[in-house]
Scaffold this motif. Structure first.
Motif, mmCIF file in Angstrom:
data_model
loop_
_atom_site.group_PDB
_atom_site.id
_atom_site.type_symbol
_atom_site.label_atom_id
_atom_site.label_comp_id
_atom_site.label_asym_id
_atom_site.label_seq_id
_atom_site.Cartn_x
_atom_site.Cartn_y
_atom_site.Cartn_z
ATOM 1 N N TYR A 11 17.836 -97.190 43.651
ATOM 2 C CA TYR A 11 17.187 -96.837 42.391
ATOM 3 C C TYR A 11 16.109 -95.798 42.661
ATOM 4 O O TYR A 11 15.477 -95.806 43.717
ATOM 5 C CB TYR A 11 16.523 -98.065 41.749
ATOM 6 N N HIS A 33 18.800 -95.363 37.577
ATOM 7 C CA HIS A 33 19.944 -95.597 38.458
ATOM 8 C C HIS A 33 21.134 -94.849 37.886
ATOM 9 O O HIS A 33 21.432 -94.970 36.698
ATOM 10 C CB HIS A 33 20.254 -97.091 38.555
ATOM 11 N N VAL A 38 16.698 -97.076 33.443
ATOM 12 C CA VAL A 38 16.780 -98.528 33.388
ATOM 13 C C VAL A 38 15.565 -99.078 32.656
ATOM 14 O O VAL A 38 15.677 -99.960 31.820
ATOM 15 C CB VAL A 38 16.871 -99.139 34.811
ATOM 16 N N ALA A 39 14.390 -98.518 32.980
ATOM 17 C CA ALA A 39 13.161 -99.002 32.353
ATOM 18 C C ALA A 39 12.062 -97.976 32.515
ATOM 19 O O ALA A 39 12.065 -97.181 33.458
ATOM 20 C CB ALA A 39 12.720 -100.319 32.986
ATOM 21 N N PHE A 67 10.236 -104.554 40.283
ATOM 22 C CA PHE A 67 11.155 -104.527 39.147
ATOM 23 C C PHE A 67 12.595 -104.420 39.638
ATOM 24 O O PHE A 67 13.478 -105.169 39.199
ATOM 25 C CB PHE A 67 10.817 -103.359 38.219
ATOM 26 N N VAL A 68 12.857 -103.490 40.565
ATOM 27 C CA VAL A 68 14.204 -103.299 41.109
ATOM 28 C C VAL A 68 14.661 -104.560 41.834
ATOM 29 O O VAL A 68 15.794 -105.019 41.643
ATOM 30 C CB VAL A 68 14.246 -102.070 42.052
ATOM 31 N N ARG A 70 13.764 -107.679 41.416
ATOM 32 C CA ARG A 70 14.080 -108.754 40.451
ATOM 33 C C ARG A 70 15.396 -108.462 39.743
ATOM 34 O O ARG A 70 16.212 -109.356 39.546
ATOM 35 C CB ARG A 70 12.958 -108.894 39.420
ATOM 36 N N LYS A 71 15.613 -107.207 39.359
ATOM 37 C CA LYS A 71 16.835 -106.837 38.653
ATOM 38 C C LYS A 71 18.057 -107.088 39.534
ATOM 39 O O LYS A 71 19.050 -107.652 39.081
ATOM 40 C CB LYS A 71 16.780 -105.376 38.230
ATOM 41 N N LEU A 72 17.992 -106.685 40.794
ATOM 42 C CA LEU A 72 19.122 -106.888 41.701
ATOM 43 C C LEU A 72 19.319 -108.365 42.037
ATOM 44 O O LEU A 72 20.452 -108.827 42.138
ATOM 45 C CB LEU A 72 18.935 -106.065 42.974
ATOM 46 N N GLU A 74 18.578 -110.899 40.055
ATOM 47 C CA GLU A 74 19.147 -111.525 38.865
ATOM 48 C C GLU A 74 20.626 -111.236 38.756
ATOM 49 O O GLU A 74 21.420 -112.129 38.439
ATOM 50 C CB GLU A 74 18.436 -111.024 37.602
ATOM 51 N N SER A 75 21.044 -110.009 39.020
ATOM 52 C CA SER A 75 22.460 -109.663 38.909
ATOM 53 C C SER A 75 23.256 -110.353 39.998
ATOM 54 O O SER A 75 24.418 -110.723 39.794
ATOM 55 C CB SER A 75 22.670 -108.153 38.952
#
Length: 79
Positions: A11, A33, A38-39, A67-68, A70-72, A74-75
């Motif tokens: 990212y 990305h 993304v945000a 942030f990145v 947590r996003k990865l 979660e996915s």
């Protein structure tokens, strides 16, 4: 002000420091990305105003990396 761009786990994190009305430094953070945003956010920190531009950039990078991550994470949990 100059925008600082960093890559973390695929990212792109862009941090744009700027002075607020009181002369303190704050940063706006944008996470991208694959050519899509993304945000975009202004971190809300315990110390939201920094004395130097470098501090604001460092804080923005740390927020973008978290942030990145947590996003990865979660996915990954959804799989």
């Amino acid at each position: 002000m100059q925008t600082h761009v960093f890559e973390h786990r695929g990212y792109e994190i862009a941090v744009h420091p700027e002075r607020n009305a009181y002369g303190a430094w704050q940063a706006t953070v944008s996470v991208r990305h694959a050519d899509s945003r993304v945000a975009e956010f202004r971190p809300e920190t315990i110390q939201p105003e920094w004395l130097t531009q470098e501090e604001a950039v460092r804080d923005g990078i740390e927020w973008g990396m978290r942030f990145v991550d947590r996003k990865l994470d979660e996915s990954h949990d959804l799989m």
